[in-house]
Design a protein around this motif. Sequence first.
Motif, PDB file in Angstrom:
ATOM      1  N   LEU A  75     -23.996 -83.947  11.145  1.00 34.13           N
ATOM      2  CA  LEU A  75     -23.984 -84.991  12.172  1.00 34.13           C
ATOM      3  C   LEU A  75     -22.794 -85.927  11.973  1.00 34.13           C
ATOM      4  CD1 LEU A  75     -27.754 -86.022  12.434  1.00 34.13           C
ATOM      5  CD2 LEU A  75     -26.393 -84.839  14.160  1.00 34.13           C
ATOM      6  N   ALA A  76     -22.526 -86.286  10.728  1.00 34.96           N
ATOM      7  CA  ALA A  76     -21.416 -87.191  10.434  1.00 34.96           C
ATOM      8  C   ALA A  76     -20.072 -86.548  10.789  1.00 34.96           C
ATOM      9  CB  ALA A  76     -21.445 -87.581   8.958  1.00 34.96           C
ATOM     10  N   SER A  77     -19.941 -85.248  10.569  1.00 39.01           N
ATOM     11  CA  SER A  77     -18.677 -84.572  10.877  1.00 39.01           C
ATOM     12  C   SER A  77     -18.376 -84.626  12.366  1.00 39.01           C
ATOM     13  CB  SER A  77     -18.715 -83.115  10.398  1.00 39.01           C
ATOM     14  OG  SER A  77     -19.599 -82.335  11.181  1.00 39.01           O
ATOM     15  N   GLY A  78     -19.422 -84.565  13.188  1.00 34.52           N
ATOM     16  CA  GLY A  78     -19.232 -84.611  14.630  1.00 34.52           C
ATOM     17  C   GLY A  78     -18.826 -85.981  15.147  1.00 34.52           C
ATOM     18  N   SER A  79     -18.969 -87.018  14.312  1.00 31.79           N
ATOM     19  CA  SER A  79     -18.606 -88.373  14.739  1.00 31.79           C
ATOM     20  C   SER A  79     -17.215 -88.778  14.267  1.00 31.79           C
ATOM     21  CB  SER A  79     -19.635 -89.386  14.206  1.00 31.79           C
ATOM     22  OG  SER A  79     -19.574 -89.463  12.796  1.00 31.79           O
ATOM     23  N   ARG A  80     -16.488 -87.848  13.659  1.00 30.51           N
ATOM     24  CA  ARG A  80     -15.125 -88.164  13.214  1.00 30.51           C
ATOM     25  C   ARG A  80     -14.210 -88.377  14.421  1.00 30.51           C
ATOM     26  NH1 ARG A  80     -13.715 -87.068   7.832  1.00 30.51           N
ATOM     27  NH2 ARG A  80     -15.439 -86.265   6.586  1.00 30.51           N
ATOM     28  N   TYR A 298      -1.656 -73.005  25.461  1.00 28.78           N
ATOM     29  CA  TYR A 298      -2.863 -73.634  26.004  1.00 28.78           C
ATOM     30  C   TYR A 298      -3.659 -72.626  26.824  1.00 28.78           C
ATOM     31  CZ  TYR A 298      -5.880 -76.254  29.114  1.00 28.78           C
ATOM     32  OH  TYR A 298      -6.970 -76.689  29.811  1.00 28.78           O
ATOM     33  N   HIS A 299      -4.940 -72.555  26.548  1.00 26.91           N
ATOM     34  CA  HIS A 299      -5.847 -71.733  27.359  1.00 26.91           C
ATOM     35  C   HIS A 299      -6.959 -72.587  27.943  1.00 26.91           C
ATOM     36  CE1 HIS A 299      -9.526 -69.068  27.714  1.00 26.91           C
ATOM     37  NE2 HIS A 299      -8.695 -68.524  28.564  1.00 26.91           N
ATOM     38  N   HIS A 300      -7.669 -73.304  27.085  1.00 24.17           N
ATOM     39  CA  HIS A 300      -8.688 -74.249  27.538  1.00 24.17           C
ATOM     40  C   HIS A 300      -8.832 -75.316  26.460  1.00 24.17           C
ATOM     41  CE1 HIS A 300     -11.157 -71.986  24.690  1.00 24.17           C
ATOM     42  NE2 HIS A 300     -12.037 -72.977  24.737  1.00 24.17           N
ATOM     43  N   THR A 301      -9.506 -76.399  26.788  1.00 23.67           N
ATOM     44  CA  THR A 301      -9.736 -77.466  25.813  1.00 23.67           C
ATOM     45  C   THR A 301     -11.022 -77.164  25.054  1.00 23.67           C
ATOM     46  OG1 THR A 301      -8.654 -79.062  27.276  1.00 23.67           O
ATOM     47  CG2 THR A 301     -10.010 -79.946  25.489  1.00 23.67           C
ATOM     48  N   GLY A 302     -10.866 -76.802  23.799  1.00 21.07           N
ATOM     49  CA  GLY A 302     -12.034 -76.474  22.989  1.00 21.07           C
ATOM     50  C   GLY A 302     -12.860 -77.709  22.658  1.00 21.07           C
ATOM     51  N   PRO A 303     -14.124 -77.509  22.282  1.00 22.34           N
ATOM     52  CA  PRO A 303     -15.009 -78.638  21.932  1.00 22.34           C
ATOM     53  C   PRO A 303     -14.667 -79.170  20.544  1.00 22.34           C
ATOM     54  CG  PRO A 303     -16.167 -76.568  21.624  1.00 22.34           C
ATOM     55  CD  PRO A 303     -14.823 -76.220  22.206  1.00 22.34           C
ATOM     56  N   VAL A 304     -13.748 -80.112  20.494  1.00 22.00           N
ATOM     57  CA  VAL A 304     -13.197 -80.590  19.223  1.00 22.00           C
ATOM     58  C   VAL A 304     -14.300 -81.026  18.253  1.00 22.00           C
ATOM     59  CG1 VAL A 304     -11.749 -82.372  18.164  1.00 22.00           C
ATOM     60  CG2 VAL A 304     -10.983 -81.218  20.251  1.00 22.00           C
ATOM     61  N   SER A 305     -15.190 -81.913  18.696  1.00 24.21           N
ATOM     62  CA  SER A 305     -16.265 -82.389  17.819  1.00 24.21           C
ATOM     63  C   SER A 305     -17.209 -81.250  17.440  1.00 24.21           C
ATOM     64  CB  SER A 305     -17.044 -83.516  18.496  1.00 24.21           C
ATOM     65  OG  SER A 305     -16.213 -84.633  18.712  1.00 24.21           O
ATOM     66  N   GLY A 306     -17.435 -80.337  18.367  1.00 26.90           N
ATOM     67  CA  GLY A 306     -18.267 -79.172  18.067  1.00 26.90           C
ATOM     68  C   GLY A 306     -17.656 -78.301  16.988  1.00 26.90           C
ATOM     69  N   PHE A 307     -16.333 -78.160  17.017  1.00 30.89           N
ATOM     70  CA  PHE A 307     -15.648 -77.386  15.980  1.00 30.89           C
ATOM     71  C   PHE A 307     -15.710 -78.106  14.631  1.00 30.89           C
ATOM     72  CE2 PHE A 307     -12.741 -75.085  19.253  1.00 30.89           C
ATOM     73  CZ  PHE A 307     -13.722 -74.124  19.452  1.00 30.89           C
ATOM     74  N   PHE A 308     -15.628 -79.440  14.645  1.00 33.43           N
ATOM     75  CA  PHE A 308     -15.805 -80.183  13.388  1.00 33.43           C
ATOM     76  C   PHE A 308     -17.162 -79.839  12.768  1.00 33.43           C
ATOM     77  CE2 PHE A 308     -13.096 -84.087  14.891  1.00 33.43           C
ATOM     78  CZ  PHE A 308     -11.950 -83.306  14.832  1.00 33.43           C
ATOM     79  N   ALA A 309     -18.209 -79.894  13.598  1.00 35.10           N
ATOM     80  CA  ALA A 309     -19.568 -79.658  13.107  1.00 35.10           C
ATOM     81  C   ALA A 309     -19.745 -78.210  12.639  1.00 35.10           C
ATOM     82  CB  ALA A 309     -20.583 -79.998  14.196  1.00 35.10           C
ATOM     83  N   LEU A 310     -19.187 -77.270  13.389  1.00 31.72           N
ATOM     84  CA  LEU A 310     -19.294 -75.858  12.993  1.00 31.72           C
ATOM     85  C   LEU A 310     -18.586 -75.626  11.667  1.00 31.72           C
ATOM     86  CD1 LEU A 310     -20.096 -72.925  13.547  1.00 31.72           C
ATOM     87  CD2 LEU A 310     -17.981 -72.681  14.871  1.00 31.72           C
ATOM     88  N   ARG A 311     -17.405 -76.220  11.512  1.00 30.22           N
ATOM     89  CA  ARG A 311     -16.661 -76.063  10.266  1.00 30.22           C
ATOM     90  C   ARG A 311     -17.489 -76.567   9.082  1.00 30.22           C
ATOM     91  NH1 ARG A 311     -14.752 -78.230   5.474  1.00 30.22           N
ATOM     92  NH2 ARG A 311     -12.702 -77.364   4.963  1.00 30.22           N
ATOM     93  N   GLU A 312     -18.158 -77.724   9.269  1.00 29.01           N
ATOM     94  CA  GLU A 312     -18.940 -78.304   8.177  1.00 29.01           C
ATOM     95  C   GLU A 312     -20.180 -77.459   7.878  1.00 29.01           C
ATOM     96  OE1 GLU A 312     -18.713 -81.494   5.357  1.00 29.01           O
ATOM     97  OE2 GLU A 312     -17.354 -80.516   6.773  1.00 29.01           O
ATOM     98  N   SER A 313     -20.807 -76.918   8.908  1.00 29.15           N
ATOM     99  CA  SER A 313     -21.991 -76.083   8.677  1.00 29.15           C
ATOM    100  C   SER A 313     -21.626 -74.798   7.933  1.00 29.15           C
ATOM    101  CB  SER A 313     -22.670 -75.758  10.012  1.00 29.15           C
ATOM    102  OG  SER A 313     -21.898 -74.864  10.784  1.00 29.15           O
TER     103      SER A 313
END
Length: 430
Positions: A75-80, A298-313
């Motif tokens: 959760l904290a990673s997604g709030s960066r 550029y292709h699309h704007t990825g879910p930046v915060s979602g990628f933070f959370a996935l990386r941490e998980s």
Amino acid sequence: MMQRALFSRSALLAQQAAAALDGALLGRSASALQRVERSMSSVTIPPPACMLRPLEVPMRYLFGPGPSNVPPRVLASGSRPIIGHLHPEMYQIMNDIKKGIQYAFQTENNMTIAMSGSGHAAMECAVFNVVEPGESVLVAINGIWGERVAEIAERMGANVHTIVKTPGGYYTNEEIEQAIQKHKPVLFFLTHGESSAGLCHPVDGIGDICRKHNCLFLVDTVASLGAAPIFMDKQKIDILYTGSQKALNAPPGTAPISFNDRACHKMFNRKTKPVSYLFDMTHLSNYWGCDGNAARAYHHTGPVSGFFALRESLAILAEKGLEESWRKHKEVAAYLYKGLEDLGLKLFIPDRDMRLPSVTTIAIPEGYDWREMLSYIMKHHQMEMTGGLGPSIGMVMRIGLMGYNCEKSNADKALHALADALKNCKKSKA
């Protein structure tokens, strides 16, 4: 002197009167201006009252088939702070995610990415990229996920064939090979963790069958990855995908997927373009740095915060270790099985070795309304459990203890809630 004083006083009174008049005129002008602005405004719908209240989200035990509760660290990673989706730092995070997925999947595949979307996005990406209209696809249906893949393939023009079992049923390798010989598909789909029925399907040997008949092997591990062993390379799985929100314990919205060289050869030698631009791996492979080009377009704007959370998980899974994660899910599931049986409840999958460790299914207790039981548990225990899904609706209730929730203490909470519901919900006499 007197004349000068009188003149000064008169000037002061004049200034005060002028100021008062200006103020009155200004007030009237402002009021008139506001009326004009209102009359000229294009906004006819007022701000909704709900948007003027603060966001409120209840705290609940998510003991269903997913999403599951997320660790504070994730959760904290997604709030960066947000960074640009094309910044070098973001590319490094995406590279980390790729390495984490390769570990979780047990693969060395270069073509390994995370989709911007839920598990369904990866499901569609797989089918859209390796199947062309008119080609034969074989789908094993023993729950809802096979049904979904069959519909996706049908919508994009594939010639879809199915082998069907009732929820909880599984296929022998002989049955699978016979169907492949008959229908000659370019792609065979199987769900490893069928969460709608609570089944963990065997995978060994199926990859060999698919290679023997020049067929790609696609496997869904959305509900099983991290909870039950899967070895993409050793088991010769050509395309594997999962979701972020189950045993991986990230928020919903990202979906790891990997293609081996066989799948890439089929994917990048198509006669037609994939039906989806967003899911076109020609572009996604570049966005994820998998196509060998130094520059990422550029292709699309990825879910930046979602990628933070996935990386941490994925980091948490790497720190714990796959084998330890598999062991703990199996141990907590066995503890839950015993507690359910002690309550007099019947496990839906009779063969213990075929049960999905992350999602346990029980037969609906005789005489009870399963909807009433689940509503009672939510109301009195702030706990989510669910009924069946797709073909298993009305057959099962589902309890999910995965990832962060995979603890014996949570199994005790679930068992206590079920015991309370059995005691206080109405049981029919019929």
